[in-house]
Design a protein around this motif. Structure first.
Motif, PDB file in Angstrom:
ATOM      1  N   SER A 288       0.847  -1.274   0.001  1.00  0.00           N
ATOM      2  CA  SER A 288       0.072   0.073   0.184  1.00  0.00           C
ATOM      3  C   SER A 288       0.812   1.281   0.072  1.00  0.00           C
ATOM      4  O   SER A 288       0.570   2.268  -0.650  1.00  0.00           O
ATOM      5  CB  SER A 288      -0.863   0.043   1.214  1.00  0.00           C
ATOM      6  N   CYS A 289       1.974   1.254   0.705  1.00  0.00           N
ATOM      7  CA  CYS A 289       3.019   2.402   0.479  1.00  0.00           C
ATOM      8  C   CYS A 289       3.422   2.588  -0.465  1.00  0.00           C
ATOM      9  O   CYS A 289       3.371   3.750  -1.352  1.00  0.00           O
ATOM     10  CB  CYS A 289       4.060   2.076   1.887  1.00  0.00           C
ATOM     11  N   VAL A 290       3.893   1.591  -1.492  1.00  0.00           N
ATOM     12  CA  VAL A 290       4.208   1.670  -2.694  1.00  0.00           C
ATOM     13  C   VAL A 290       3.426   2.182  -3.466  1.00  0.00           C
ATOM     14  O   VAL A 290       3.667   3.478  -4.427  1.00  0.00           O
ATOM     15  CB  VAL A 290       4.990   0.356  -3.269  1.00  0.00           C
ATOM     16  N   PHE A 291       2.110   1.615  -3.381  1.00  0.00           N
ATOM     17  CA  PHE A 291       1.094   2.137  -4.443  1.00  0.00           C
ATOM     18  C   PHE A 291       0.567   3.663  -4.044  1.00  0.00           C
ATOM     19  O   PHE A 291       0.342   4.387  -4.879  1.00  0.00           O
ATOM     20  CB  PHE A 291      -0.342   1.417  -4.211  1.00  0.00           C
ATOM     21  N   THR A 292       0.806   4.028  -2.800  1.00  0.00           N
ATOM     22  CA  THR A 292       0.524   5.485  -2.611  1.00  0.00           C
ATOM     23  C   THR A 292       1.580   6.201  -3.162  1.00  0.00           C
ATOM     24  O   THR A 292       1.396   7.475  -3.909  1.00  0.00           O
ATOM     25  CB  THR A 292       0.568   5.698  -0.901  1.00  0.00           C
ATOM     26  N   GLY A 293       2.879   5.955  -3.312  1.00  0.00           N
ATOM     27  CA  GLY A 293       3.765   6.622  -3.964  1.00  0.00           C
ATOM     28  C   GLY A 293       3.804   6.699  -5.306  1.00  0.00           C
ATOM     29  O   GLY A 293       4.088   7.756  -6.085  1.00  0.00           O
ATOM     30  N   ILE A 294       3.160   5.695  -5.801  1.00  0.00           N
ATOM     31  CA  ILE A 294       3.005   5.614  -7.495  1.00  0.00           C
ATOM     32  C   ILE A 294       1.808   6.334  -7.732  1.00  0.00           C
ATOM     33  O   ILE A 294       1.999   7.169  -8.540  1.00  0.00           O
ATOM     34  CB  ILE A 294       2.627   4.098  -7.838  1.00  0.00           C
ATOM     35  N   ASN A 295       0.898   6.510  -6.927  1.00  0.00           N
ATOM     36  CA  ASN A 295      -0.372   7.341  -7.262  1.00  0.00           C
ATOM     37  C   ASN A 295       0.112   8.920  -7.016  1.00  0.00           C
ATOM     38  O   ASN A 295      -0.712   9.667  -7.507  1.00  0.00           O
ATOM     39  CB  ASN A 295      -1.334   7.084  -6.326  1.00  0.00           C
TER      40      ASN A 295
END
Length: 106
Positions: A92-99
């Protein structure tokens, strides 16, 4: 000693702290074959980091790129940092950064 762990070296009766990165003897410190006094003041931090990690000196152009990556990667802003500190999963942290990627950020 290349490719051997410190634990293997210690088990063989050698100094556990010896690595292929550095050689230390009386009045002499070599980093990847270069005397430390030749490196101090002549390499940037990113050039030294590359030498330690890769075992070779980096070109000025590549060093500038690496320096830029290190600076940009130092902080991804409050939203990505908040995601990481709120206890959510790594994915989820990685996805937040991608977003957060867009025209200006990322």
């Amino acid at each position: 000693m290349e490719g051997r762990s410190a634990l293997d070296a210690y088990a063989d009766g050698q100094a556990w702290w010896m690595t292929s990165n550095s050689r230390i003897s009386k009045n002499q410190i070599d980093i990847r074959g270069y005397p430390i006094e030749d490196l101090i003041g002549n390499l940037t931090y990113s050039q030294m980091l590359y030498l330690l990690l890769c075992g070779e000196r980096i070109s000025e152009r590549k060093a500038h790129l690496l320096e830029s990556v290190l600076v940009v990667g130092a902080d991804h802003g409050p939203r990505a940092r908040m995601a990481a500190t709120c206890g959510i999963s790594f994915n989820s942290c990685v996805f937040t950064g991608i977003n957060l990627l867009g025209d200006i950020h990322g």
